[in-house]
Design a protein around this motif. Structure first.
Motif, PDB file in Angstrom:
ATOM      1  N   LYS A 152      -6.158   4.069  -8.255  1.00  0.00           N
ATOM      2  CA  LYS A 152      -7.749   3.957  -8.607  1.00  0.00           C
ATOM      3  C   LYS A 152      -8.194   4.256  -7.269  1.00  0.00           C
ATOM      4  O   LYS A 152      -9.416   3.675  -6.587  1.00  0.00           O
ATOM      5  CB  LYS A 152      -7.869   3.070  -9.277  1.00  0.00           C
ATOM      6  CG  LYS A 152      -7.785   3.277 -10.612  1.00  0.00           C
ATOM      7  CD  LYS A 152      -7.802   1.560 -11.745  1.00  0.00           C
ATOM      8  CE  LYS A 152      -7.025   1.459 -12.831  1.00  0.00           C
ATOM      9  NZ  LYS A 152      -7.469   0.780 -13.648  1.00  0.00           N
ATOM     10  N   GLY A 153      -7.610   4.289  -5.975  1.00  0.00           N
ATOM     11  CA  GLY A 153      -7.949   3.891  -4.593  1.00  0.00           C
ATOM     12  C   GLY A 153      -8.659   3.170  -3.662  1.00  0.00           C
ATOM     13  O   GLY A 153      -9.915   2.475  -4.294  1.00  0.00           O
ATOM     14  N   SER A 154      -7.854   1.957  -3.490  1.00  0.00           N
ATOM     15  CA  SER A 154      -7.648   0.810  -3.188  1.00  0.00           C
ATOM     16  C   SER A 154      -6.682   0.964  -1.431  1.00  0.00           C
ATOM     17  O   SER A 154      -5.844   0.843  -1.371  1.00  0.00           O
ATOM     18  CB  SER A 154      -7.657  -0.484  -4.229  1.00  0.00           C
ATOM     19  OG  SER A 154      -7.530  -1.316  -3.404  1.00  0.00           O
ATOM     20  N   PRO A 155      -7.894   1.418  -0.705  1.00  0.00           N
ATOM     21  CA  PRO A 155      -6.791   1.949   0.658  1.00  0.00           C
ATOM     22  C   PRO A 155      -6.513   0.432   1.031  1.00  0.00           C
ATOM     23  O   PRO A 155      -5.306   0.248   1.775  1.00  0.00           O
ATOM     24  CB  PRO A 155      -8.117   2.703   1.902  1.00  0.00           C
ATOM     25  CG  PRO A 155      -8.809   2.264   0.830  1.00  0.00           C
ATOM     26  CD  PRO A 155      -8.698   2.458  -0.671  1.00  0.00           C
ATOM     27  N   LYS A 156      -7.551  -1.155   1.324  1.00  0.00           N
ATOM     28  CA  LYS A 156      -6.641  -2.042   1.621  1.00  0.00           C
ATOM     29  C   LYS A 156      -5.369  -2.610   1.042  1.00  0.00           C
ATOM     30  O   LYS A 156      -4.316  -2.747   1.591  1.00  0.00           O
ATOM     31  CB  LYS A 156      -7.280  -3.205   1.572  1.00  0.00           C
ATOM     32  CG  LYS A 156      -8.805  -3.138   2.004  1.00  0.00           C
ATOM     33  CD  LYS A 156      -8.527  -2.734   4.068  1.00  0.00           C
ATOM     34  CE  LYS A 156      -9.649  -3.088   5.035  1.00  0.00           C
ATOM     35  NZ  LYS A 156      -9.286  -2.969   6.450  1.00  0.00           N
ATOM     36  N   THR A 157      -4.910  -2.222   0.120  1.00  0.00           N
ATOM     37  CA  THR A 157      -4.234  -2.335  -0.872  1.00  0.00           C
ATOM     38  C   THR A 157      -3.139  -1.754  -0.708  1.00  0.00           C
ATOM     39  O   THR A 157      -2.092  -2.387  -0.675  1.00  0.00           O
ATOM     40  CB  THR A 157      -4.394  -3.253  -2.178  1.00  0.00           C
ATOM     41  OG1 THR A 157      -5.649  -2.877  -2.803  1.00  0.00           O
ATOM     42  CG2 THR A 157      -3.601  -2.747  -3.724  1.00  0.00           C
ATOM     43  N   SER A 158      -3.392  -0.376  -0.899  1.00  0.00           N
ATOM     44  CA  SER A 158      -2.379   0.793  -0.638  1.00  0.00           C
ATOM     45  C   SER A 158      -1.857   0.213   0.965  1.00  0.00           C
ATOM     46  O   SER A 158      -0.564   0.055   1.377  1.00  0.00           O
ATOM     47  CB  SER A 158      -2.631   2.088   0.565  1.00  0.00           C
ATOM     48  OG  SER A 158      -2.940   2.686  -1.424  1.00  0.00           O
ATOM     49  N   THR A 206      -8.875   6.753 -12.632  1.00  0.00           N
ATOM     50  CA  THR A 206      -7.167   6.711 -11.899  1.00  0.00           C
ATOM     51  C   THR A 206      -6.764   8.390 -11.237  1.00  0.00           C
ATOM     52  O   THR A 206      -7.348   9.646 -12.550  1.00  0.00           O
ATOM     53  CB  THR A 206      -5.571   6.169 -12.651  1.00  0.00           C
ATOM     54  OG1 THR A 206      -5.434   7.482 -13.839  1.00  0.00           O
ATOM     55  CG2 THR A 206      -6.210   5.454 -13.001  1.00  0.00           C
ATOM     56  N   HIS A 236      -0.290   5.415  -2.619  1.00  0.00           N
ATOM     57  CA  HIS A 236      -1.677   5.536  -3.045  1.00  0.00           C
ATOM     58  C   HIS A 236      -1.313   4.593  -3.720  1.00  0.00           C
ATOM     59  O   HIS A 236      -0.909   4.361  -4.590  1.00  0.00           O
ATOM     60  CB  HIS A 236      -1.917   7.503  -3.475  1.00  0.00           C
ATOM     61  CG  HIS A 236      -1.873   7.853  -3.005  1.00  0.00           C
ATOM     62  ND1 HIS A 236      -3.092   8.069  -1.038  1.00  0.00           N
ATOM     63  CD2 HIS A 236      -1.500   9.414  -2.468  1.00  0.00           C
ATOM     64  CE1 HIS A 236      -3.145   8.909  -1.274  1.00  0.00           C
ATOM     65  NE2 HIS A 236      -1.891  10.234  -0.809  1.00  0.00           N
ATOM     66  N   THR A 237      -2.864   3.818  -4.042  1.00  0.00           N
ATOM     67  CA  THR A 237      -3.145   3.315  -5.708  1.00  0.00           C
ATOM     68  C   THR A 237      -4.107   4.310  -6.022  1.00  0.00           C
ATOM     69  O   THR A 237      -4.508   4.805  -5.788  1.00  0.00           O
ATOM     70  CB  THR A 237      -3.698   2.076  -5.102  1.00  0.00           C
ATOM     71  OG1 THR A 237      -4.888   2.383  -4.372  1.00  0.00           O
ATOM     72  CG2 THR A 237      -3.266   1.342  -4.857  1.00  0.00           C
ATOM     73  N   TYR A 268      -1.253  -3.012   2.616  1.00  0.00           N
ATOM     74  CA  TYR A 268      -0.630  -4.118   2.108  1.00  0.00           C
ATOM     75  C   TYR A 268       0.708  -3.915   1.188  1.00  0.00           C
ATOM     76  O   TYR A 268       1.457  -4.189   1.904  1.00  0.00           O
ATOM     77  CB  TYR A 268      -1.847  -4.795   1.206  1.00  0.00           C
ATOM     78  CG  TYR A 268      -0.822  -5.900   0.890  1.00  0.00           C
ATOM     79  CD1 TYR A 268      -0.434  -7.085   1.427  1.00  0.00           C
ATOM     80  CD2 TYR A 268      -1.199  -6.102  -0.786  1.00  0.00           C
ATOM     81  CE1 TYR A 268       0.522  -8.338   0.741  1.00  0.00           C
ATOM     82  CE2 TYR A 268       0.512  -7.433  -1.473  1.00  0.00           C
ATOM     83  CZ  TYR A 268       0.171  -8.552   0.020  1.00  0.00           C
ATOM     84  OH  TYR A 268       1.413  -9.408  -0.866  1.00  0.00           O
TER      85      TYR A 268
END
Length: 218
Positions: free
Chosen positions: A142-148, A13, A139-140, A150
């Motif tokens: 832990k680095g999840s661009p697709k989740t960000s 994180t 931002h997420t 969404y």
């Protein structure tokens, strides 16, 4: 679930500190004329930043980026270029060159983004959303661009539903800047209760009940 997999899931994180740059005043240097440099140039130009890209070669896509805010320089990188820019984007596939640029940035106190591994840089570009009255960044950790993306879309939809309310409150705030009780008034209108009456079209009636009609007429 195996113990080592659990450990991997909960590691990595990153704590971010957000700042908002005034894009029209921000000068960005991108080192690298490949796909990564092109994507960053396109993104920053869309926000109105001034962009300089330096590279020995440029992919054809750069020809599509016609803007008075874009300058392409076809030559080798030199540390003299970073001195006239606020942010540096390192977008080459040459690890030795990338390390040299990072050292130059550290010595000159420049913020830099590393495209090949964001964890080696000093800043990243968040997922951004915009409505008529708001801008958001997300931002997420832990680095999840697709989740960000969404989540940003979900938040954006909610904000759009409240654009008229935000516009009203912002205008109201400007009208009462010289009022002695302005903080009390702002606390009063920035509530779920007042939002409810706003959506019913009864917000001015409520203001008159509690504070008198003089507020509406200012």
């Amino acid at each position: 679930m195996p113990k080592n997999i659990k450990q991997d899931i909960y590691d990595g994180t990153i704590d971010y500190m957000f700042i908002s740059l005034i894009s029209s005043k921000t000068k960005i240097l991108i080192v690298g004329g490949g796909r990564a440099g092109y994507i960053k140039a396109q993104s920053f130009l869309r926000k109105g930043c001034s962009i300089t890209v330096i590279s020995r070669e440029f992919i054809e896509d750069f020809k599509e980026l016609e803007s008075i805010n874009l300058k392409l320089i076809k030559r080798e990188y030199s540390n003299s270029y970073i001195k006239n820019h606020h942010l540096i984007v390192i977008a080459t596939d040459d690890d030795k060159l990338n390390d040299a640029i990072k050292r130059d940035c550290d010595e000159n106190f420049k913020l830099y983004l590393t495209c090949n591994d964001y964890r080696k840089g000093m800043f990243v570009v968040p997922t951004m959303g915009e409505t008529k009255t708001t801008q958001i960044a997300l931002h997420t950790k832990k680095g999840s661009p697709k989740t960000s993306i969404y989540l940003c879309n979900k938040i954006n939809s909610s904000l759009k539903e409240n654009d008229d309310f935000i516009d009203y409150v912002s205008s109201f705030r400007n009208k009462i800047k010289k009022f002695d009780n302005r903080l009390e008034l702002l606390d009063f209108i920035n509530t779920d209760d007042f939002l409810y009456f706003f959506k019913k079209g009864k917000h001015e009636v409520v203001l008159k009940m509690f504070y008198g009609g003089f507020i509406i007429e200012t």
